[in-house]
Write a protein that holds these residues in place. Structure first.
Motif, mmCIF file in Angstrom:
data_model
loop_
_atom_site.group_PDB
_atom_site.id
_atom_site.type_symbol
_atom_site.label_atom_id
_atom_site.label_comp_id
_atom_site.label_asym_id
_atom_site.label_seq_id
_atom_site.Cartn_x
_atom_site.Cartn_y
_atom_site.Cartn_z
ATOM 1 N N LYS A 77 0.819 -1.221 0.000
ATOM 2 C CA LYS A 77 0.000 0.000 0.000
ATOM 3 C C LYS A 77 0.860 1.281 0.000
ATOM 4 O O LYS A 77 0.593 2.223 -0.757
ATOM 5 N N GLU A 78 1.903 1.293 0.844
ATOM 6 C CA GLU A 78 2.730 2.516 0.959
ATOM 7 C C GLU A 78 3.378 2.851 -0.382
ATOM 8 O O GLU A 78 3.481 4.026 -0.759
ATOM 9 N N LEU A 79 3.823 1.795 -1.089
ATOM 10 C CA LEU A 79 4.475 2.007 -2.382
ATOM 11 C C LEU A 79 3.448 2.504 -3.418
ATOM 12 O O LEU A 79 3.732 3.401 -4.216
ATOM 13 N N TRP A 130 3.673 6.220 -5.236
ATOM 14 C CA TRP A 130 3.729 6.434 -6.687
ATOM 15 C C TRP A 130 2.363 6.763 -7.290
ATOM 16 O O TRP A 130 2.223 6.792 -8.516
ATOM 17 N N ASN A 131 1.369 6.953 -6.418
ATOM 18 C CA ASN A 131 0.042 7.334 -6.878
ATOM 19 C C ASN A 131 -0.543 6.315 -7.866
ATOM 20 O O ASN A 131 -1.063 6.685 -8.924
ATOM 21 N N ILE A 132 -0.415 5.042 -7.502
ATOM 22 C CA ILE A 132 -0.947 3.967 -8.349
ATOM 23 C C ILE A 132 -2.337 3.596 -7.814
ATOM 24 O O ILE A 132 -2.492 3.316 -6.626
ATOM 25 N N GLY A 192 3.472 -5.923 -10.912
ATOM 26 C CA GLY A 192 3.738 -4.725 -10.104
ATOM 27 C C GLY A 192 4.910 -3.924 -10.659
ATOM 28 O O GLY A 192 4.887 -2.686 -10.657
ATOM 29 N N PHE A 193 5.950 -4.628 -11.143
ATOM 30 C CA PHE A 193 7.108 -3.913 -11.720
ATOM 31 C C PHE A 193 6.660 -3.024 -12.884
ATOM 32 O O PHE A 193 7.119 -1.896 -13.029
#
Ligand code: MYR
Length: 288
Positions: A20-22, A26-28, A128-129
């Motif tokens: 979640k933090e990532l 990155w506003n994904i 995810g990458f």
């Protein structure tokens, strides 16, 4: 004259399992798939974490999964149209789920924003990458069509190999593409699996988990032998310690590669079963 950049939003589904933090950093935007125990429907990542899932699955009836409803895609794309010019919507392989097709159908139902659906032809953190790379480029104002072309370029370098403890989950969910007779013979061994033409097929029959991991490491070694920059992920279904040990071994062998640890969450875990392990990787493209 002031140059205006295209604003592109990045959407992916929950099976990318980006922490979640990532995602927030990155506003994904994330659209969840569902895991269903009897009459109870859980949106994975929102209502159920991977560790809760592996607890629940021990005591409840076997779960099933479902793709996000079209309405949920349309609602998200409409909301994004207020702020963005385009959306790149990155999904798990169209050969194992109707999610990507859902994004394609919804893309024709919204106005005021151009939607570019992307079939990752894979899943989990390798998907995810793609989302993370796309988000980095989008944050620099790179045009959506350029991002799509770069994602296709990355696709040529993306790999994932994985093994399951019990093949019956994949067989039950109908996500193993191979002749029935061959599947029957596989039930006795722990085959190494991978994606080919968007579907899951056996890669090689390997008798032990240790040998399977060694084989994956050799396949990785062949890909990185040319010295190009790669990112890699070790993915586990409730086997965190084992994944960490494996990562330490890999870090010692390939000090220049970025290794992360990912997980098979509720939806993918339903189809693979607890104890599954895998590894995926992808080349890193030069910064734009
Ligand atoms: C749905 O109900 O639409 C979701 C179906 C998900 C099928 C998952 C099959 C296993 C995928 C394994 C991915 C491994 C990536 C490293």
């Amino acid at each position: 004259m002031v140059k205006t950049y295209m604003k592109t939003a990045i959407v992916t589904d929950s099976t990318a399992y980006i922490p979640k933090e990532l995602r927030e950093h990155w506003n994904i935007h994330m659209i969840p798939l569902n895991v269903i125990f009897g009459n109870e429907v859980y949106q994975e990542e929102n209502d159920i974490t991977w560790s809760q899932f592996y607890e629940e699955v021990r005591t409840k009836e076997l779960p099933t999964t479902s793709q996000p409803p079209i309405g949920q895609f349309v609602e998200l794309f409409e909301q994004l149209s207020k702020e963005y010019d385009a959306v790149i919507s990155i999904h798990l392989s169209s050969g194992i789920s109707g999610t990507y097709q859902g994004a394609v159908t919804s893309s024709t139902m919204v106005e005021g924003i151009k939607v570019y659906p992307f079939d990752s032809e894979i899943s989990c953190m390798v998907q995810g990458f793609y989302a993370l790379e796309a988000a980095k480029w989008a944050s620099k104002g790179v045009d959506a069509e350029v991002i799509m072309a770069r994602l296709e370029e990355l696709k040529k370098t993306a790999r994932a190999y994985f093994m399951v403890d019990d093949l019956s989950h994949l067989q039950r969910g109908g996500r193993l593409s191979s002749a029935q007779a061959f599947i029957g013979s596989l039930l006795q061994v722990k085959p190494l699996l991978h994606f080919e033409n968007k579907v899951i097929v056996p890669f090689e029959k390997i008798r032990t988990r240790k040998k399977a991991m060694k084989r994956i490491m050799d396949l990785f070694g062949e890909d990185v032998a040319n010295g190009a920059a790669y990112q890699a992920v070790i993915i586990h279904a409730n086997r965190e310690e084992e994944a960490e040990e494996w990562r330490n071994e890999l870090v010692a062998m390939y000090p220049n590669v970025e290794f992360s640890i990912g997980y098979f969450g509720a939806v993918i875990g339903t189809h693979l079963g607890e104890g599954s392990m895998g590894m995926g990787w992808m080349k890193k493209l030069d910064v734009i």
